[in-house]
Design an enzyme around this catalytic site. Structure first.
Site, PDB file in Angstrom:
ATOM      1  N   GLY A  45      36.875   1.002  35.608  1.00  0.00           N
ATOM      2  CA  GLY A  45      36.389   2.110  36.429  1.00  0.00           C
ATOM      3  C   GLY A  45      35.209   1.786  37.329  1.00  0.00           C
ATOM      4  O   GLY A  45      35.022   2.424  38.361  1.00  0.00           O
ATOM      5  N   ASP A 101      31.232   3.791  35.793  1.00  0.00           N
ATOM      6  CA  ASP A 101      31.599   4.811  36.774  1.00  0.00           C
ATOM      7  C   ASP A 101      31.067   6.183  36.388  1.00  0.00           C
ATOM      8  O   ASP A 101      30.519   6.904  37.208  1.00  0.00           O
ATOM      9  CB  ASP A 101      33.127   4.838  36.963  1.00  0.00           C
ATOM     10  CG  ASP A 101      33.912   4.938  35.658  1.00  0.00           C
ATOM     11  OD1 ASP A 101      33.290   4.969  34.568  1.00  0.00           O
ATOM     12  OD2 ASP A 101      35.146   4.975  35.701  1.00  0.00           O
ATOM     13  N   ASP A 104      30.339  10.366  30.310  1.00  0.00           N
ATOM     14  CA  ASP A 104      30.969  11.603  29.846  1.00  0.00           C
ATOM     15  C   ASP A 104      30.438  11.918  28.448  1.00  0.00           C
ATOM     16  O   ASP A 104      29.334  12.432  28.309  1.00  0.00           O
ATOM     17  CB  ASP A 104      32.492  11.424  29.908  1.00  0.00           C
ATOM     18  CG  ASP A 104      33.252  12.697  29.599  1.00  0.00           C
ATOM     19  OD1 ASP A 104      32.674  13.782  29.738  1.00  0.00           O
ATOM     20  OD2 ASP A 104      34.433  12.614  29.220  1.00  0.00           O
ATOM     21  N   LYS A 132      28.387  13.806  33.519  1.00  0.00           N
ATOM     22  CA  LYS A 132      28.722  15.193  33.202  1.00  0.00           C
ATOM     23  C   LYS A 132      27.653  15.681  32.227  1.00  0.00           C
ATOM     24  O   LYS A 132      27.688  15.328  31.044  1.00  0.00           O
ATOM     25  CB  LYS A 132      30.118  15.290  32.573  1.00  0.00           C
ATOM     26  CG  LYS A 132      31.244  14.859  33.517  1.00  0.00           C
ATOM     27  CD  LYS A 132      32.599  14.922  32.844  1.00  0.00           C
ATOM     28  CE  LYS A 132      33.697  14.427  33.778  1.00  0.00           C
ATOM     29  NZ  LYS A 132      35.004  14.275  33.088  1.00  0.00           N
ATOM     30  N   PHE A 153      37.954  16.671  35.265  1.00  0.00           N
ATOM     31  CA  PHE A 153      38.442  15.302  35.366  1.00  0.00           C
ATOM     32  C   PHE A 153      38.542  14.886  36.830  1.00  0.00           C
ATOM     33  O   PHE A 153      39.214  15.534  37.624  1.00  0.00           O
ATOM     34  CB  PHE A 153      39.791  15.171  34.672  1.00  0.00           C
ATOM     35  CG  PHE A 153      40.141  13.752  34.357  1.00  0.00           C
ATOM     36  CD1 PHE A 153      39.604  13.125  33.238  1.00  0.00           C
ATOM     37  CD2 PHE A 153      40.986  13.028  35.191  1.00  0.00           C
ATOM     38  CE1 PHE A 153      39.907  11.797  32.956  1.00  0.00           C
ATOM     39  CE2 PHE A 153      41.293  11.695  34.912  1.00  0.00           C
ATOM     40  CZ  PHE A 153      40.755  11.092  33.792  1.00  0.00           C
ATOM     41  N   VAL A 154      37.862  13.810  37.184  1.00  0.00           N
ATOM     42  CA  VAL A 154      37.830  13.360  38.578  1.00  0.00           C
ATOM     43  C   VAL A 154      38.453  11.972  38.730  1.00  0.00           C
ATOM     44  O   VAL A 154      38.519  11.195  37.768  1.00  0.00           O
ATOM     45  CB  VAL A 154      36.379  13.345  39.124  1.00  0.00           C
ATOM     46  CG1 VAL A 154      35.816  14.752  39.219  1.00  0.00           C
ATOM     47  CG2 VAL A 154      35.470  12.467  38.269  1.00  0.00           C
ATOM     48  N   ASP A 160      40.173   6.541  37.495  1.00  0.00           N
ATOM     49  CA  ASP A 160      41.634   6.650  37.479  1.00  0.00           C
ATOM     50  C   ASP A 160      42.150   7.821  36.664  1.00  0.00           C
ATOM     51  O   ASP A 160      41.441   8.380  35.814  1.00  0.00           O
ATOM     52  CB  ASP A 160      42.223   5.387  36.869  1.00  0.00           C
ATOM     53  CG  ASP A 160      42.042   5.355  35.344  1.00  0.00           C
ATOM     54  OD1 ASP A 160      40.875   5.410  34.896  1.00  0.00           O
ATOM     55  OD2 ASP A 160      43.038   5.318  34.619  1.00  0.00           O
ATOM     56  N   ARG A 166      42.580   4.843  41.800  1.00  0.00           N
ATOM     57  CA  ARG A 166      41.297   4.124  41.843  1.00  0.00           C
ATOM     58  C   ARG A 166      40.908   3.812  43.276  1.00  0.00           C
ATOM     59  O   ARG A 166      39.730   3.716  43.600  1.00  0.00           O
ATOM     60  CB  ARG A 166      41.379   2.809  41.063  1.00  0.00           C
ATOM     61  CG  ARG A 166      41.550   2.994  39.558  1.00  0.00           C
ATOM     62  CD  ARG A 166      41.293   1.665  38.848  1.00  0.00           C
ATOM     63  NE  ARG A 166      41.820   1.642  37.496  1.00  0.00           N
ATOM     64  CZ  ARG A 166      41.191   2.114  36.431  1.00  0.00           C
ATOM     65  NH1 ARG A 166      40.010   2.663  36.563  1.00  0.00           N
ATOM     66  NH2 ARG A 166      41.744   2.047  35.243  1.00  0.00           N
TER      67      ARG A 166
HETATM   68  P1  IMP Z   1      32.574   8.401  27.642  1.00  0.00           P
HETATM   69  O1  IMP Z   1      32.700   7.284  26.660  1.00  0.00           O
HETATM   70  O2  IMP Z   1      33.144   9.687  27.124  1.00  0.00           O
HETATM   71  O3  IMP Z   1      31.190   8.583  28.220  1.00  0.00           O
HETATM   72  O4  IMP Z   1      33.544   8.081  28.825  1.00  0.00           O
HETATM   73  C1  IMP Z   1      33.264   7.188  29.797  1.00  0.00           C
HETATM   74  C2  IMP Z   1      34.541   6.562  30.314  1.00  0.00           C
HETATM   75  O5  IMP Z   1      35.627   7.491  30.305  1.00  0.00           O
HETATM   76  C3  IMP Z   1      34.314   6.180  31.746  1.00  0.00           C
HETATM   77  O6  IMP Z   1      34.010   4.827  31.824  1.00  0.00           O
HETATM   78  C4  IMP Z   1      35.621   6.513  32.409  1.00  0.00           C
HETATM   79  O7  IMP Z   1      36.423   5.361  32.468  1.00  0.00           O
HETATM   80  C5  IMP Z   1      36.301   7.527  31.550  1.00  0.00           C
HETATM   81  N1  IMP Z   1      36.173   8.900  32.114  1.00  0.00           N
HETATM   82  C6  IMP Z   1      35.380   9.899  31.673  1.00  0.00           C
HETATM   83  N2  IMP Z   1      35.496  10.996  32.439  1.00  0.00           N
HETATM   84  C7  IMP Z   1      36.379  10.676  33.404  1.00  0.00           C
HETATM   85  C8  IMP Z   1      36.920  11.397  34.537  1.00  0.00           C
HETATM   86  O8  IMP Z   1      36.597  12.564  34.835  1.00  0.00           O
HETATM   87  N3  IMP Z   1      37.816  10.718  35.302  1.00  0.00           N
HETATM   88  C9  IMP Z   1      38.194   9.440  35.048  1.00  0.00           C
HETATM   89  N4  IMP Z   1      37.715   8.728  34.011  1.00  0.00           N
HETATM   90  C10 IMP Z   1      36.823   9.345  33.203  1.00  0.00           C
HETATM   91 MG    MG Z   2      35.716   3.371  32.204  1.00  0.00          MG
END
Ligand code: IMP
Ligand code: MG
Length: 180
Positions: A45, A101, A104, A132, A153-154, A160, A166
């Site tokens: 990402g 990227d 979350d 977020k 979700f973006v 992606d 992407r």
């Molecule tokens: P986390 O571990 O929940 O913080 O998620 C981070 C990873 O989830 C990022 O590196 C992204 O690859 C993926 N991700 C989280 N939210 C999104 C979204 O809205 N769109 C696309 N990928 C996301």
């Molecule tokens: Mg990622």
């Protein structure tokens, strides 16, 4: 591709402007006489973000890629994080900047931070293009953040859905019927 995007959240030129400002913030945080910086981009990402960011960062630097997936296949809900490529480089005594990227739930960043610390980095900071707010637990955050966005979700600019979109130049929200 365009037809599957419901709306654009952040346009390419606004992304470019913010990335340039982030590079300045990061450069200010790492004095030019402080030695080498090691960027740790989280694949896949972060590829476009890190490519743009590093070209605006006038520091002597190395790259050590890491690949972690929390959204396998078509799922838009995170499952347990899976490390698909181990961070191999020795990070002993290095100043590390993790690049991702989006922040979350924070699972990915917490995991990579732990991996980097285990390898003996002297300092560990993180830069994410998107965040977020309120989703990651307290204590899991990035030092450099591009934009805070709502919890939807973006895709685009490296992000992606099912490994698609992407290459979409803006950050956009997909039409709901596409995400099945
Ligand atoms: P986390 O571990 O929940 O913080 O998620 C981070 C990873 O989830 C990022 O590196 C992204 O690859 C993926 N991700 C989280 N939210 C999104 C979204 O809205 N769109 C696309 N990928 C996301
Ligand atoms: Mg990622």
């Amino acid at each position: 591709m365009e037809a599957e995007i419901d709306r654009i959240l952040i346009r390419d030129h606004d992304i470019a402007r913010r990335v340039a400002a982030m590079a300045d913030e990061i450069a200010a945080a790492y004095p030019s006489d402080a030695g080498e910086l090691t960027l740790v981009p989280i694949l896949s990402g972060s590829i476009i973000f890190v490519a743009d960011l590093m070209r605006r960062l006038p520091r002597r630097m190395r790259l050590a890629m890491v690949s972690i997936s929390t959204y396998p296949g078509r799922s838009t809900r995170p499952t347990e994080a899976r490390t698909t490529l181990e961070l191999r480089t020795d990070l002993e005594g290095r100043d590390v900047l993790i690049v991702d990227d989006i922040l979350d739930t924070g699972g990915t960043l917490a995991r990579v931070r732990a991996m980097v610390r285990e390898r003996g980095a002297r300092s560990v900071r993180a830069a994410v293009l998107l965040r977020k707010p309120g989703k990651a637990p307290p204590g899991v955050d990035a030092e450099f953040v591009g934009f805070d966005i709502a919890d939807e979700f973006v895709v685009g600019y490296g992000l992606d859905y099912d490994d698609l979109y992407r290459n979409y130049p803006h950050i956009g929200v997909l039409r709901p019927e596409v995400m099945r």
